[in-house]
Design a protein around this motif. Structure first.
Motif, PDB file in Angstrom:
ATOM      1  N   VAL A 226       0.851  -1.194   0.000  1.00 21.92           N
ATOM      2  CA  VAL A 226       0.000   0.000   0.000  1.00 21.92           C
ATOM      3  C   VAL A 226       0.884   1.240   0.000  1.00 21.92           C
ATOM      4  CG1 VAL A 226      -1.850   1.235   1.177  1.00 21.92           C
ATOM      5  CG2 VAL A 226      -1.759  -1.271   1.279  1.00 21.92           C
ATOM      6  N   VAL A 227       0.641   2.163  -0.933  1.00 24.20           N
ATOM      7  CA  VAL A 227       1.501   3.335  -1.093  1.00 24.20           C
ATOM      8  C   VAL A 227       0.667   4.586  -1.341  1.00 24.20           C
ATOM      9  CG1 VAL A 227       3.419   1.972  -2.024  1.00 24.20           C
ATOM     10  CG2 VAL A 227       1.720   2.949  -3.588  1.00 24.20           C
ATOM     11  N   ALA A 228       1.329   5.740  -1.211  1.00 25.92           N
ATOM     12  CA  ALA A 228       0.739   7.047  -1.542  1.00 25.92           C
ATOM     13  C   ALA A 228       1.889   8.011  -1.778  1.00 25.92           C
ATOM     14  CB  ALA A 228      -0.168   7.551  -0.434  1.00 25.92           C
ATOM     15  N   ALA A 229       1.725   8.933  -2.732  1.00 25.62           N
ATOM     16  CA  ALA A 229       2.780   9.892  -3.049  1.00 25.62           C
ATOM     17  C   ALA A 229       2.852  10.974  -1.982  1.00 25.62           C
ATOM     18  CB  ALA A 229       2.535  10.513  -4.424  1.00 25.62           C
TER      19      ALA A 229
ATOM     20  N   ALA B  60       4.856   6.501  -2.938  1.00 27.74           N
ATOM     21  CA  ALA B  60       4.619   5.860  -4.227  1.00 27.74           C
ATOM     22  C   ALA B  60       5.728   6.157  -5.226  1.00 27.74           C
ATOM     23  CB  ALA B  60       3.274   6.313  -4.788  1.00 27.74           C
ATOM     24  N   ASN B  61       6.287   7.368  -5.202  1.00 24.19           N
ATOM     25  CA  ASN B  61       7.354   7.721  -6.147  1.00 24.19           C
ATOM     26  C   ASN B  61       8.629   6.940  -5.864  1.00 24.19           C
ATOM     27  OD1 ASN B  61       6.142   9.876  -7.863  1.00 24.19           O
ATOM     28  ND2 ASN B  61       5.872  10.907  -5.900  1.00 24.19           N
ATOM     29  N   VAL B  62       8.994   6.822  -4.611  1.00 27.91           N
ATOM     30  CA  VAL B  62      10.166   6.035  -4.239  1.00 27.91           C
ATOM     31  C   VAL B  62       9.936   4.566  -4.570  1.00 27.91           C
ATOM     32  CG1 VAL B  62      11.603   5.258  -2.314  1.00 27.91           C
ATOM     33  CG2 VAL B  62      10.837   7.647  -2.424  1.00 27.91           C
ATOM     34  N   TYR B  63       8.744   4.078  -4.285  1.00 27.86           N
ATOM     35  CA  TYR B  63       8.415   2.671  -4.563  1.00 27.86           C
ATOM     36  C   TYR B  63       8.530   2.376  -6.057  1.00 27.86           C
ATOM     37  CZ  TYR B  63       5.830  -1.744  -4.410  1.00 27.86           C
ATOM     38  OH  TYR B  63       5.469  -3.072  -4.519  1.00 27.86           O
ATOM     39  N   ALA B  64       8.036   3.311  -6.894  1.00 30.44           N
ATOM     40  CA  ALA B  64       8.083   3.108  -8.348  1.00 30.44           C
ATOM     41  C   ALA B  64       9.517   2.977  -8.840  1.00 30.44           C
ATOM     42  CB  ALA B  64       7.385   4.268  -9.054  1.00 30.44           C
ATOM     43  N   GLN B  65      10.433   3.758  -8.287  1.00 29.57           N
ATOM     44  CA  GLN B  65      11.843   3.682  -8.684  1.00 29.57           C
ATOM     45  C   GLN B  65      12.490   2.386  -8.216  1.00 29.57           C
ATOM     46  OE1 GLN B  65      13.691   7.225  -7.139  1.00 29.57           O
ATOM     47  NE2 GLN B  65      12.471   8.611  -8.390  1.00 29.57           N
TER      48      GLN B  65
ATOM     49  N   ASN C 165      -5.159  17.226  -3.646  1.00 26.63           N
ATOM     50  CA  ASN C 165      -4.455  16.561  -2.562  1.00 26.63           C
ATOM     51  C   ASN C 165      -4.498  17.342  -1.245  1.00 26.63           C
ATOM     52  OD1 ASN C 165      -2.711  14.448  -1.572  1.00 26.63           O
ATOM     53  ND2 ASN C 165      -1.039  15.941  -1.620  1.00 26.63           N
ATOM     54  N   ASN C 166      -4.647  16.608  -0.171  1.00 26.47           N
ATOM     55  CA  ASN C 166      -4.472  17.127   1.183  1.00 26.47           C
ATOM     56  C   ASN C 166      -3.071  16.713   1.613  1.00 26.47           C
ATOM     57  OD1 ASN C 166      -4.535  17.690   3.923  1.00 26.47           O
ATOM     58  ND2 ASN C 166      -6.105  16.190   4.428  1.00 26.47           N
ATOM     59  N   PRO C 167      -2.118  17.678   1.751  1.00 29.12           N
ATOM     60  CA  PRO C 167      -2.331  19.059   2.185  1.00 29.12           C
ATOM     61  C   PRO C 167      -2.116  20.158   1.153  1.00 29.12           C
ATOM     62  CG  PRO C 167      -0.103  18.393   2.687  1.00 29.12           C
ATOM     63  CD  PRO C 167      -0.730  17.231   1.990  1.00 29.12           C
ATOM     64  N   ASP C 168      -1.623  19.853  -0.056  1.00 31.73           N
ATOM     65  CA  ASP C 168      -1.142  20.933  -0.928  1.00 31.73           C
ATOM     66  C   ASP C 168      -2.118  21.366  -2.013  1.00 31.73           C
ATOM     67  OD1 ASP C 168      -0.986  18.802  -2.651  1.00 31.73           O
ATOM     68  OD2 ASP C 168       1.201  18.739  -2.742  1.00 31.73           O
ATOM     69  N   GLY C 169      -3.271  20.709  -2.144  1.00 31.31           N
ATOM     70  CA  GLY C 169      -4.275  21.125  -3.110  1.00 31.31           C
ATOM     71  C   GLY C 169      -3.966  20.800  -4.553  1.00 31.31           C
ATOM     72  N   MET C 170      -2.917  20.021  -4.805  1.00 32.24           N
ATOM     73  CA  MET C 170      -2.529  19.698  -6.170  1.00 32.24           C
ATOM     74  C   MET C 170      -3.438  18.611  -6.764  1.00 32.24           C
ATOM     75  SD  MET C 170       0.025  21.618  -6.876  1.00 32.24           S
ATOM     76  CE  MET C 170       1.378  22.555  -6.137  1.00 32.24           C
ATOM     77  N   VAL C 171      -3.685  18.698  -8.078  1.00 31.29           N
ATOM     78  CA  VAL C 171      -4.414  17.653  -8.786  1.00 31.29           C
ATOM     79  C   VAL C 171      -3.469  16.468  -8.953  1.00 31.29           C
ATOM     80  CG1 VAL C 171      -5.537  17.010 -10.945  1.00 31.29           C
ATOM     81  CG2 VAL C 171      -5.915  19.290  -9.963  1.00 31.29           C
ATOM     82  N   ARG C 172      -3.920  15.287  -8.583  1.00 30.28           N
ATOM     83  CA  ARG C 172      -3.061  14.103  -8.566  1.00 30.28           C
ATOM     84  C   ARG C 172      -3.580  13.018  -9.516  1.00 30.28           C
ATOM     85  NH1 ARG C 172      -0.010  12.873  -3.894  1.00 30.28           N
ATOM     86  NH2 ARG C 172       1.230  14.681  -3.273  1.00 30.28           N
ATOM     87  N   HIS C 173      -2.641  12.200  -9.995  1.00 25.04           N
ATOM     88  CA  HIS C 173      -2.936  11.008 -10.787  1.00 25.04           C
ATOM     89  C   HIS C 173      -2.113   9.859 -10.225  1.00 25.04           C
ATOM     90  CE1 HIS C 173      -5.042  13.499 -13.736  1.00 25.04           C
ATOM     91  NE2 HIS C 173      -4.008  14.325 -13.694  1.00 25.04           N
ATOM     92  N   ALA C 174      -2.474   8.654 -10.599  1.00 24.76           N
ATOM     93  CA  ALA C 174      -1.763   7.481 -10.090  1.00 24.76           C
ATOM     94  C   ALA C 174      -0.318   7.465 -10.578  1.00 24.76           C
ATOM     95  CB  ALA C 174      -2.479   6.215 -10.513  1.00 24.76           C
TER      96      ALA C 174
ATOM     97  N   PHE D 126      -3.607  -1.511  -8.259  1.00 24.36           N
ATOM     98  CA  PHE D 126      -4.957  -1.009  -8.019  1.00 24.36           C
ATOM     99  C   PHE D 126      -4.883   0.364  -7.364  1.00 24.36           C
ATOM    100  CE2 PHE D 126      -5.337  -5.537  -8.387  1.00 24.36           C
ATOM    101  CZ  PHE D 126      -6.514  -5.718  -9.100  1.00 24.36           C
ATOM    102  N   THR D 127      -5.877   1.190  -7.670  1.00 26.57           N
ATOM    103  CA  THR D 127      -5.871   2.564  -7.175  1.00 26.57           C
ATOM    104  C   THR D 127      -7.188   2.887  -6.482  1.00 26.57           C
ATOM    105  OG1 THR D 127      -4.464   3.195  -9.050  1.00 26.57           O
ATOM    106  CG2 THR D 127      -5.467   4.969  -7.777  1.00 26.57           C
ATOM    107  N   ILE D 128      -7.088   3.517  -5.311  1.00 28.97           N
ATOM    108  CA  ILE D 128      -8.255   4.037  -4.600  1.00 28.97           C
ATOM    109  C   ILE D 128      -8.208   5.556  -4.723  1.00 28.97           C
ATOM    110  CG2 ILE D 128      -9.415   4.253  -2.370  1.00 28.97           C
ATOM    111  CD1 ILE D 128      -7.997   1.615  -1.569  1.00 28.97           C
TER     112      ILE D 128
END
Length: 544
Positions: free
Chosen positions: A252-255, A280-285, A302-311, A319-321
């Protein structure tokens, strides 16, 4: 001495035994003397006749008094006798008389008449018995005190740590009549929502949820399933468990930066089927080219920075939630209707009712839908029926207001006062102009500083508002630029600002989060503290 007679009436015992008025003959003389006394026999006959008459009168009076106290009564069938009166009471159905809700509605309205100086509230669960004891029952907002919350607390810190969306309170006060719900004491008291079925979601609520998403255009709901949870917090855990139950151990990961509950829940409820694996970024590498089994949380915006995110991760076993708690027009531009396999939403960030604890998952796959239902039924049985009732009414207010706008083929433009939008029931307009104004005021202050910075967000065309909208995030992701300000949360704490540090989001301690969702008094307190902090910085530079 001749005989004497005594009579006794014991209603409870009489009901249980079928005897209402009993007479006892006490002989104070010999048995022979009683039999010889003809006068005594005559008295006995008279008293027995009187007993029968009094029994009839007593039974009639008792039943009439009992029924008049309880209202209208329906006895289904049969004739009531003294022998079966107890069992027949089980078949009595009491109907409430007209005006049964008057006391509750009067109590609710009475709270609005209590003087809390506009700096506090009083609710029906703290309503006093008399007006004379109302003193001191106001629940004061942050930085206010006193019996009527009229006294300001000196040097009070601005607590912008929590994401509780109190900014919506004025909106719902202006829509008090439309949003009010009165709950009878017998309202849906069973486990299932409907007594003759296993339905766990109110059909009316499901209908309003689908209408809302179609109106806003932020999610595809046609041919999909909806599952309710106790807030989206519970659905996060339920979704992970349901996705991981039939596979090898999923990572289970998250950026970074991410909502802390992704990590905290995964670690707390970790099983042989899933484990927390971090960024998630470290895991992908680290797992490049490997067909790993993964479950990724994507929070967008995104919480906390308000950025639009993608998988970040993809592949046949990835799988993505999608956590769309903030994908509403008052937080971000609606650019498309999300159409993902698992999408989570929450009432708290939509209407502000965080304490009602309601979230919903929109799911494509029927097997996953059944797993989610099973998980939730085993853990909570069902979401509170009272919560569902309240949510249904709240969504009806919003859907009704915006359906009227669309029917008139016109959309009220942005830029008008928040009170105007509230008077029309336009919650998204209201939320957007409030948050947009707060974001601009905060940026105006921080743009003068060389010590502090804040995230940059771009304007975008919003399909819901049908115009380009500027940033209106729920949070300011502030960072400290100077080398010696390593702990930005601590720096702001010294200046009287309580924030949530970057470490909580698995990010650098040079970042900290400021909530823009609190009451106007809290936001104004934040601005005052920030203004003083930045002015000190500017004065220090000028003195140098």
């Amino acid at each position: 001495m001749g005989p004497y007679f005594s009579a006794s009436i014991d209603p409870p015992k009489a009901l249980a035994s079928g005897r209402f008025l009993s007479f006892r003959v006490h002989a104070m003389a010999s048995p022979g003397s009683l039999e010889a006394d003809g006068q005594s026999r005559l008295v006995l006959v008279i008293l027995l006749t009187l007993s029968v008459s009094l029994n009839a009168i007593f039974l009639t009076s008792w039943m009439w008094a009992g029924f008049s106290r309880s209202g209208a009564v329906l006895i289904q069938s049969g004739t009531v006798t003294t022998d079966d009166l107890v069992s027949s009471r089980k078949e009595i159905e009491v109907f409430p008389g007209a005006g049964w809700s008057r006391k509750a509605s009067e109590a609710a309205e009475a709270t609005s008449l209590v003087n809390c100086s506009g700096n506090g509230e009083m609710y029906t669960d703290t309503l006093p018995v008399t007006a004379e004891v109302a003193e001191g029952l106001c629940e004061c907002y942050e930085c206010f005190t006193g019996p009527h919350c009229s006294e300001h607390v000196e040097n009070c810190s601005a607590d912008v740590n929590s994401g509780t969306p109190l900014l919506f309170a004025p909106f719902w006060k202006q829509n008090a009549e439309e949003s009010a719900v009165l709950i009878p004491g017998w309202y849906r008291i069973g486990y299932a929502f409907m007594e003759d079925s296993s339905v766990s979601i109110s059909p009316a609520l499901e209908r309003e949820i689908r209408i809302l998403h179609n109106l806003v255009g932020n999610a595809v709901v046609d041919n999909k399933y909806i599952v309710l949870g106790v807030g989206s917090m519970q659905l996060l855990k339920a979704a992970v468990a349901s996705l991981a139950c039939d596979r090898r151990t999923a990572d289970v990961v998250a950026a970074v930066p991410y909502f802390p509950a992704y990590r905290e829940q995964s670690l707390l409820f970790e099983t042989a089927h899933f484990t927390w694996a971090g960024d998630a970024n470290v895991y992908a590498q680290e797992h490049l080219g490997m067909n790993s089994s993964t479950i990724e949380f994507v929070n967008s915006p995104n919480n906390p920075d308000g950025m639009v995110r993608h998988a970040v991760l993809n592949g046949c076993d990835a799988f993505t939630i999608y956590d769309y708690a903030y994908y509403w027009p008052h937080f971000t531009a609606i650019t498309e209707a999300a159409d993902q396999d698992v999408m989570l939403f929450t009432l708290s960030k939509l209407t502000g009712h965080a304490g009602s604890r309601l979230g919903w998952a929109i799911v494509k796959n029927y097997t996953l839908y059944e797993r989610l239902l099973t998980y939730l039924q085993l853990s909570i049985i069902t979401v509170s029926h009272e919560t569902q009732l309240r949510a249904t009414q709240l969504l009806r207010v919003i859907n009704g207001a915006y359906s009227g706008q669309l029917h008139a083929e016109q959309m009220i433009p942005l830029g008008l006062p928040p009170a105007y939008y509230a008077s029309k029931g336009l919650s998204f307009h209201y939320g957007y102009v409030v948050l947009r104004d707060r974001w601009m005021k905060l940026n105006q202050i921080l743009n003068q500083s060389k010590r502090f910075g804040v995230q940059h967000l771009e304007p975008a065309y919003c399909k819901f508002f049908k115009e380009v909208t500027g940033p209106s995030p729920a949070y300011a992701w502030v960072y400290c630029k100077q080398e010696n300000d390593e702990d930005c949360q601590a720096v702001l704490q010294q200046a009287g600002i309580i924030s949530r540090g970057g470490k909580k989001f698995d990010s650098s301690t040079r970042f900290t989060r400021l909530s823009l969702l609190k009451r106007v008094s809290t936001f104004e307190n934040l601005i005052n503290h920030l203004s003083f902090l930045v002015s000190e910085e500017i004065n220090f530079i000028l003195l140098k």
